[in-house]
Design a protein around this motif. Sequence first.
Motif, PDB file in Angstrom:
ATOM      1  N   TYR A  40       0.834  -1.201   0.000  1.00 57.31           N
ATOM      2  CA  TYR A  40       0.000   0.000   0.000  1.00 57.31           C
ATOM      3  C   TYR A  40       0.871   1.254   0.000  1.00 57.31           C
ATOM      4  O   TYR A  40       0.638   2.188  -0.762  1.00 57.31           O
ATOM      5  CB  TYR A  40      -0.918   0.037   1.221  1.00 57.31           C
ATOM      6  N   SER A  41       1.882   1.272   0.848  1.00 58.97           N
ATOM      7  CA  SER A  41       2.750   2.449   0.951  1.00 58.97           C
ATOM      8  C   SER A  41       3.457   2.744  -0.364  1.00 58.97           C
ATOM      9  O   SER A  41       3.493   3.887  -0.813  1.00 58.97           O
ATOM     10  CB  SER A  41       3.806   2.250   2.045  1.00 58.97           C
ATOM     11  N   THR A  42       4.036   1.729  -0.959  1.00 64.44           N
ATOM     12  CA  THR A  42       4.782   1.970  -2.198  1.00 64.44           C
ATOM     13  C   THR A  42       3.850   2.357  -3.338  1.00 64.44           C
ATOM     14  O   THR A  42       4.219   3.176  -4.176  1.00 64.44           O
ATOM     15  CB  THR A  42       5.648   0.759  -2.590  1.00 64.44           C
ATOM     16  N   ALA A  43       2.655   1.808  -3.361  1.00 63.56           N
ATOM     17  CA  ALA A  43       1.700   2.201  -4.399  1.00 63.56           C
ATOM     18  C   ALA A  43       1.334   3.681  -4.264  1.00 63.56           C
ATOM     19  O   ALA A  43       1.250   4.405  -5.257  1.00 63.56           O
ATOM     20  CB  ALA A  43       0.440   1.334  -4.328  1.00 63.56           C
ATOM     21  N   ILE A  44       1.132   4.126  -3.035  1.00 62.39           N
ATOM     22  CA  ILE A  44       0.839   5.541  -2.801  1.00 62.39           C
ATOM     23  C   ILE A  44       2.030   6.391  -3.231  1.00 62.39           C
ATOM     24  O   ILE A  44       1.876   7.403  -3.923  1.00 62.39           O
ATOM     25  CB  ILE A  44       0.501   5.807  -1.312  1.00 62.39           C
ATOM     26  N   GLY A  45       3.234   5.985  -2.835  1.00 61.75           N
ATOM     27  CA  GLY A  45       4.431   6.732  -3.199  1.00 61.75           C
ATOM     28  C   GLY A  45       4.611   6.857  -4.698  1.00 61.75           C
ATOM     29  O   GLY A  45       4.941   7.937  -5.212  1.00 61.75           O
ATOM     30  N   LYS A  46       4.383   5.776  -5.417  1.00 60.73           N
ATOM     31  CA  LYS A  46       4.492   5.812  -6.886  1.00 60.73           C
ATOM     32  C   LYS A  46       3.439   6.737  -7.479  1.00 60.73           C
ATOM     33  O   LYS A  46       3.720   7.507  -8.390  1.00 60.73           O
ATOM     34  CB  LYS A  46       4.354   4.404  -7.466  1.00 60.73           C
ATOM     35  N   ARG A  47       2.221   6.647  -6.951  1.00 55.96           N
ATOM     36  CA  ARG A  47       1.130   7.477  -7.455  1.00 55.96           C
ATOM     37  C   ARG A  47       1.390   8.957  -7.195  1.00 55.96           C
ATOM     38  O   ARG A  47       1.003   9.813  -7.986  1.00 55.96           O
ATOM     39  CB  ARG A  47      -0.180   7.055  -6.805  1.00 55.96           C
ATOM     40  N   MET A  48       2.086   9.236  -6.092  1.00 55.57           N
ATOM     41  CA  MET A  48       2.415  10.625  -5.756  1.00 55.57           C
ATOM     42  C   MET A  48       3.693  11.087  -6.465  1.00 55.57           C
ATOM     43  O   MET A  48       4.185  12.176  -6.217  1.00 55.57           O
ATOM     44  CB  MET A  48       2.560  10.772  -4.237  1.00 55.57           C
ATOM     45  N   ARG A  49       4.197  10.231  -7.337  1.00 63.07           N
ATOM     46  CA  ARG A  49       5.378  10.519  -8.153  1.00 63.07           C
ATOM     47  C   ARG A  49       6.633  10.801  -7.325  1.00 63.07           C
ATOM     48  O   ARG A  49       7.419  11.697  -7.638  1.00 63.07           O
ATOM     49  CB  ARG A  49       5.100  11.655  -9.120  1.00 63.07           C
ATOM     50  N   LEU A  50       6.794  10.027  -6.256  1.00 60.94           N
ATOM     51  CA  LEU A  50       8.028  10.120  -5.497  1.00 60.94           C
ATOM     52  C   LEU A  50       9.157   9.535  -6.336  1.00 60.94           C
ATOM     53  O   LEU A  50       8.910   8.733  -7.236  1.00 60.94           O
ATOM     54  CB  LEU A  50       7.907   9.349  -4.176  1.00 60.94           C
ATOM     55  N   SER A  51      10.373   9.904  -6.022  1.00 61.80           N
ATOM     56  CA  SER A  51      11.524   9.372  -6.756  1.00 61.80           C
ATOM     57  C   SER A  51      11.666   7.875  -6.474  1.00 61.80           C
ATOM     58  O   SER A  51      11.126   7.355  -5.494  1.00 61.80           O
ATOM     59  CB  SER A  51      12.799  10.098  -6.342  1.00 61.80           C
ATOM     60  N   VAL A  52      12.408   7.190  -7.334  1.00 59.82           N
ATOM     61  CA  VAL A  52      12.659   5.763  -7.140  1.00 59.82           C
ATOM     62  C   VAL A  52      13.329   5.534  -5.793  1.00 59.82           C
ATOM     63  O   VAL A  52      12.978   4.611  -5.059  1.00 59.82           O
ATOM     64  CB  VAL A  52      13.536   5.206  -8.292  1.00 59.82           C
ATOM     65  N   ARG A  53      14.265   6.401  -5.438  1.00 57.07           N
ATOM     66  CA  ARG A  53      14.945   6.293  -4.141  1.00 57.07           C
ATOM     67  C   ARG A  53      13.951   6.422  -2.988  1.00 57.07           C
ATOM     68  O   ARG A  53      14.006   5.657  -2.019  1.00 57.07           O
ATOM     69  CB  ARG A  53      16.019   7.372  -4.031  1.00 57.07           C
ATOM     70  N   GLU A  54      13.037   7.389  -3.074  1.00 58.66           N
ATOM     71  CA  GLU A  54      12.052   7.587  -2.009  1.00 58.66           C
ATOM     72  C   GLU A  54      11.098   6.401  -1.899  1.00 58.66           C
ATOM     73  O   GLU A  54      10.720   6.005  -0.795  1.00 58.66           O
ATOM     74  CB  GLU A  54      11.263   8.869  -2.232  1.00 58.66           C
ATOM     75  N   VAL A  55      10.707   5.827  -3.039  1.00 60.48           N
ATOM     76  CA  VAL A  55       9.807   4.665  -3.011  1.00 60.48           C
ATOM     77  C   VAL A  55      10.510   3.467  -2.378  1.00 60.48           C
ATOM     78  O   VAL A  55       9.915   2.744  -1.578  1.00 60.48           O
ATOM     79  CB  VAL A  55       9.283   4.336  -4.432  1.00 60.48           C
TER      80      VAL A  55
ATOM     81  N   TRP B   3       9.427   1.621   1.075  1.00 61.01           N
ATOM     82  CA  TRP B   3       9.219   0.180   1.197  1.00 61.01           C
ATOM     83  C   TRP B   3       9.939  -0.367   2.424  1.00 61.01           C
ATOM     84  O   TRP B   3       9.362  -1.089   3.234  1.00 61.01           O
ATOM     85  CB  TRP B   3       9.692  -0.530  -0.075  1.00 61.01           C
ATOM     86  N   VAL B   4      11.202   0.004   2.582  1.00 59.52           N
ATOM     87  CA  VAL B   4      11.977  -0.479   3.726  1.00 59.52           C
ATOM     88  C   VAL B   4      11.393   0.063   5.036  1.00 59.52           C
ATOM     89  O   VAL B   4      11.222  -0.674   6.006  1.00 59.52           O
ATOM     90  CB  VAL B   4      13.472  -0.097   3.592  1.00 59.52           C
TER      91      VAL B   4
END
Length: 118
Positions: A2-17, A21-22
């Motif tokens: 759920y967290s990573t899906a939200i991060g991707k949808r909010m266009r966070l950087s790959v590093r932030e996603v 996740w961690v």
Amino acid sequence: NYSTAIGKRMRLSVREVKLLWVASLFHDIGKIIIPKEILNKPGGDIPLLSKIIAVADSFDAMTTDRPYSMALSLQQAIDEIERGHQTQFDGDIVDCFIDLLGSSKIKPKECNIAFGLV
């Protein structure tokens, strides 16, 4: 997820996603050593990634059976998250998460169980 899906949808950087996740995997561990007065203090800025994890973790907790309570239905959990919009949770993150659930970009746990993915 759920967290990573939200991060991707909010266009966070790959590093932030990846960091999200961690952090999602280990977020509760740190609570063991943090004094309660700090953990529960009002005010203070909350980092974006922590706000995302708060929404995802709350939804996950609500939709998981616990020894002391049964899981809420998908709609009940969504309603509860929406009640926390702009108060308990960041409103933009709630909107993003609800949109993701509605668009089937992420599968709620009950769908995963039905498909034998859990």
